[in-house]
Design an enzyme around this catalytic site. Structure first.
Site, short mmCIF file in Angstrom:
data_model
loop_
_atom_site.label_atom_id
_atom_site.label_comp_id
_atom_site.label_asym_id
_atom_site.label_seq_id
_atom_site.Cartn_x
_atom_site.Cartn_y
_atom_site.Cartn_z
N GLY A 130 0.81 -1.21 0.00
CA GLY A 130 0.00 0.00 0.00
C GLY A 130 0.84 1.26 0.00
N ILE A 131 0.16 2.36 0.20
CA ILE A 131 0.76 3.68 0.15
C ILE A 131 1.44 3.97 1.51
CG2 ILE A 131 -1.22 5.00 1.04
CD1 ILE A 131 -1.02 6.74 -1.49
N GLY A 132 2.49 4.78 1.53
CA GLY A 132 3.13 5.15 2.80
C GLY A 132 4.51 4.53 2.95
N MET B 31 6.00 2.51 5.39
CA MET B 31 6.31 1.19 5.89
C MET B 31 6.23 0.07 4.84
SD MET B 31 5.65 -1.78 7.23
CE MET B 31 3.96 -1.63 6.64
N GLU C 98 -2.53 -2.09 -6.25
CA GLU C 98 -3.17 -0.85 -6.71
C GLU C 98 -2.07 0.14 -7.10
OE1 GLU C 98 -5.99 0.88 -3.90
OE2 GLU C 98 -4.95 2.79 -4.17
N VAL D 25 -3.35 4.61 10.46
CA VAL D 25 -3.04 5.75 11.34
C VAL D 25 -3.10 5.33 12.81
CG1 VAL D 25 -3.97 7.97 12.11
CG2 VAL D 25 -3.78 7.50 9.66
N GLY E 155 -8.04 2.15 -1.63
CA GLY E 155 -8.33 0.75 -1.96
C GLY E 155 -8.14 -0.18 -0.78
C1 LIG Z 1 -2.27 -0.43 -3.03
C2 LIG Z 1 -2.85 0.44 -2.10
O1 LIG Z 1 -2.31 1.46 -1.88
S1 LIG Z 1 -4.21 -0.07 -1.29
C3 LIG Z 1 -4.46 0.93 -0.04
C4 LIG Z 1 -4.06 2.33 -0.26
N1 LIG Z 1 -4.72 3.19 0.57
C5 LIG Z 1 -4.58 3.15 1.87
O2 LIG Z 1 -3.87 2.34 2.44
C6 LIG Z 1 -5.32 4.19 2.56
C7 LIG Z 1 -4.89 4.38 3.96
N2 LIG Z 1 -3.47 4.61 4.22
C8 LIG Z 1 -2.85 5.79 3.98
O3 LIG Z 1 -3.38 6.70 3.40
C9 LIG Z 1 -1.41 5.97 4.46
O4 LIG Z 1 -0.79 4.73 4.42
C10 LIG Z 1 -1.28 6.59 5.87
C11 LIG Z 1 -1.83 8.01 5.92
C12 LIG Z 1 -2.02 5.74 6.91
C13 LIG Z 1 0.21 6.62 6.24
O5 LIG Z 1 0.93 7.26 5.23
P1 LIG Z 1 2.40 7.83 5.51
O6 LIG Z 1 2.74 8.70 4.35
O7 LIG Z 1 3.33 6.74 5.83
O8 LIG Z 1 2.09 8.64 6.82
P2 LIG Z 1 2.88 9.68 7.70
O9 LIG Z 1 3.47 8.99 8.86
O10 LIG Z 1 3.76 10.54 6.84
O11 LIG Z 1 1.64 10.52 8.22
C14 LIG Z 1 0.85 11.27 7.35
C15 LIG Z 1 0.24 12.42 8.12
O12 LIG Z 1 -0.68 11.92 9.08
C16 LIG Z 1 -0.38 12.42 10.37
N3 LIG Z 1 -0.67 11.33 11.33
C17 LIG Z 1 -0.24 10.07 11.23
N4 LIG Z 1 -0.73 9.36 12.26
C18 LIG Z 1 -1.47 10.18 13.01
C19 LIG Z 1 -2.25 10.02 14.19
N5 LIG Z 1 -2.35 8.84 14.84
N6 LIG Z 1 -2.90 11.11 14.68
C20 LIG Z 1 -2.80 12.30 14.07
N7 LIG Z 1 -2.09 12.51 12.93
C21 LIG Z 1 -1.44 11.46 12.42
C22 LIG Z 1 1.11 12.78 10.31
O13 LIG Z 1 1.44 13.75 11.26
C23 LIG Z 1 1.23 13.29 8.88
O14 LIG Z 1 0.75 14.60 8.79
P3 LIG Z 1 1.55 15.80 8.04
O15 LIG Z 1 2.34 15.17 6.95
O16 LIG Z 1 0.47 16.69 7.52
O17 LIG Z 1 2.40 16.42 9.08
C1 LIG Z 2 -7.92 7.15 -5.10
C2 LIG Z 2 -7.37 6.17 -4.07
C3 LIG Z 2 -5.90 6.11 -4.00
C4 LIG Z 2 -5.35 5.23 -2.89
O1 LIG Z 2 -5.88 4.21 -2.51
O2 LIG Z 2 -4.27 5.57 -2.40
#
Ligand SMILES: CC(=O)SCCNC(=O)CCNC(=O)[C@H](O)C(C)(C)COP(=O)(O)OP(=O)(O)OC[C@H]1O[C@@H](n2cnc3c(N)ncnc32)[C@H](O)[C@@H]1OP(=O)(O)O
Ligand SMILES: CCCC(=O)O
Length: 448
Positions: free
Chosen positions: A220-222, A224, A245, A320, A343
């Site tokens: 996924g995105i991010g 880790m 995705e 998160v 996704g």
């Molecule tokens: C193939 C596919 O991708 S399928 C699934 C794809 N989509 C998803 O997974 C959707 C959900 N996941 C995500 O969007 C991401 O993985 C995230 C947001 C959970 C993590 O992404 P990362 O880029 O690693 O996160 P990062 O640690 O940089 O945090 C992002 C922001 O959230 C904030 N944040 C993270 N955790 C918390 C928390 N527990 N409480 C408050 N704020 C938080 C951070 O401060 C940061 O904010 P800023 O950049 O504006 O200062």
């Molecule tokens: C539009 C959705 C993109 C994502 O899952 O990161």
């Protein structure tokens, strides 16, 4: 060239193309790196004569969209917030989130459900000799958005990688109304490749134990998930497949190290299937005209039924926070939208339908807030406004650097114990007290 005359006839300036938009229109932009840059600038320049124009986009990448800075005229809708969207939202901007079950988005556009675009403008690769514009690293729902719009605009960039399909990876000139020459604009967003932290590596280590030879891996995105990809590249796993995705740089590592060759895949044998990509220039260079990759529409990559039809499907996504009820929030903090559900649901469900498949939802056990305080990501309950992205009955594994907790079949007190087992040790006593108050703790639960 057979289509030269048609190309010349449809070629207009960005200013000319932007005139097609009227007040009250919905305008779909290409998502991710498909955002039209010259068209966006020209449309924003018309802000004094336009009002209530809805812009539909997702995962806003640089450059900063000009329309989002003219909130009196444009309402900016993002299906998945990025860092840039979060910053825009802080300003005096009209920025809103739109939740969507990602694999359903083409169906929603096709059915003209919700906000339906009258105009679609997307950045594409230069036309080939057969009259086709490759969509670059954002297949997603682009073809459908272009097909349903009354007016279609393509902005040509020679800096996007040509991404071989798959399906629906290109649009023909006969379906296009206006062509803009965008070759002077910048290329795709060159995201820095971060080195995995010790916590990322520990999380990746817990997951690696569950991956068998021949498994198909989705990242996924991010930050880790990338660490897992790098660890796989250094492992001795064999014949892995990729179906995802989002294509990210660590797929390059897994493929180039020989770990991922797709030899045992049920679909797209020998190829990694994906629907969009955001990453480093190294990754875009790898993607360009690469027959080992297959760009597909999101209906294909994210359909949980297809994911579930593959054996040993491993889904690895970031979240998160999670609460003691085992609900997962992957997108917000209170009323503040951080990203989106994207996704996530598609892969959490599909991977659990897969024979031998598993879903891993990952986070570090703590994070630092803006004042430097250490906060547990495992909380008794979410604060008001925080969204449940994955309901507890859908959760398989939750992973932190302290371990992986598997949840299906567990009653509430066992889930609470599973969560507390993987919380940071400094927070465990307080979490137990909260679990007791919440009525999800039994005396037989082990004191940690
Ligand atoms: C193939 C596919 O991708 S399928 C699934 C794809 N989509 C998803 O997974 C959707 C959900 N996941 C995500 O969007 C991401 O993985 C995230 C947001 C959970 C993590 O992404 P990362 O880029 O690693 O996160 P990062 O640690 O940089 O945090 C992002 C922001 O959230 C904030 N944040 C993270 N955790 C918390 C928390 N527990 N409480 C408050 N704020 C938080 C951070 O401060 C940061 O904010 P800023 O950049 O504006 O200062
Ligand atoms: C539009 C959705 C993109 C994502 O899952 O990161």
């Amino acid at each position: 060239m057979a289509y030269e005359a048609e190309y010349k006839q449809k070629l207009v300036s960005a200013e000319e193309a932007a005139k097609v938009v009227n007040s009250g229109d919905a305008v779909a932009y290409g998502f991710f790196n498909g955002k039209p840059i010259a068209f966006d600038r020209a449309l924003a320049a018309r802000h004094e004569e336009l009002s209530e124009v809805i812009i539909i986009t997702a995962v806003t990448t640089p450059p900063v969209p000009e329309v989002a800075q003219k909130p009196d005229s444009f309402i900016y809708v993002d299906l998945q917030y990025s860092k840039l969207t979060r910053l825009l939202k802080l300003g005096p901007n009209s920025v809103y989130y739109c939740p969507v079950l990602y694999h359903m988005s083409p169906k929603i556009f096709r059915g003209h459900i919700g906000v339906s675009p009258r105009v679609t403008a997307a950045r594409v690769c230069p036309m080939d000799e057969h009259g086709w514009f490759n969509l670059g690293p954002q297949n997603s729902e682009t073809r459908v958005k272009l097909a349903v719009a009354e007016k279609t605009v393509v902005e040509v960039s020679d800096k996007l990688p040509v991404c071989l399909g798959g399906a629906e990876e290109a649009i023909h000139i006969s379906e296009v109304d206006y062509i803009i020459d965008g070759r002077a604009e910048e290329g795709p967003f060159n995201a820095p490749e971060a080195e995995p932290s010790p916590e990322d590596k520990a999380i990746a280590g817990h997951i690696l134990k569950h991956i068998v030879d021949g498994a198909t891996v989705q990242l996924g995105i991010g930050g880790m998930p990338s660490a897992v990809g790098k660890l796989i590249a250094d492992s001795d796993l064999k014949n892995l497949g990729g179906h995802t995705e989002m294509f990210v740089p660590s797929y390059v590592d897994m493929i180039e190290s020989g770990r991922m060759n797709g030899a045992m895949k049920e679909f797209d044998r020998y190829r990694v299937a994906y629907t969009f990509a955001i990453g480093s220039q190294r990754m875009y260079d790898f993607m360009h005209n690469n027959p080992g990759l297959a760009s597909y529409n999101v209906e294909y990559t994210n359909d949980p039924r297809r994911i579930g039809a593959m054996k040993n499907f491993i889904s690895i996504c970031n979240i998160v926070e999670a609460d003691l009820f085992n609900q997962v929030n992957a997108e917000s903090t209170g009323y503040h939208q951080i990203s989106g559900n994207g996704g996530l649901w598609d892969f959490v469900l599909g991977s659990q339908w897969s024979e031998g498949g598993k879903s891993f939802l990952c986070m570090t056990s703590t994070r630092k807030d803006s004042k430097g305080n250490v906060i547990s990501r495992i909380v008794p309950t979410f604060k008001p406004g925080s969204v449940v992205t994955v309901p507890r009955q859908m959760v398989d594994y939750i992973v932190t650097e302290y371990g992986a907790a598997r949840m299906p079949g567990m009653p509430t007190w066992m889930r609470a114990e599973g969560m507390i087992n993987i919380a940071h040790p400094d927070f465990r006593e307080d979490l137990i007290k909260e679990a007791e108050k919440m009525g999800i703790w039994r005396q037989s639960n082990k004191r940690l």
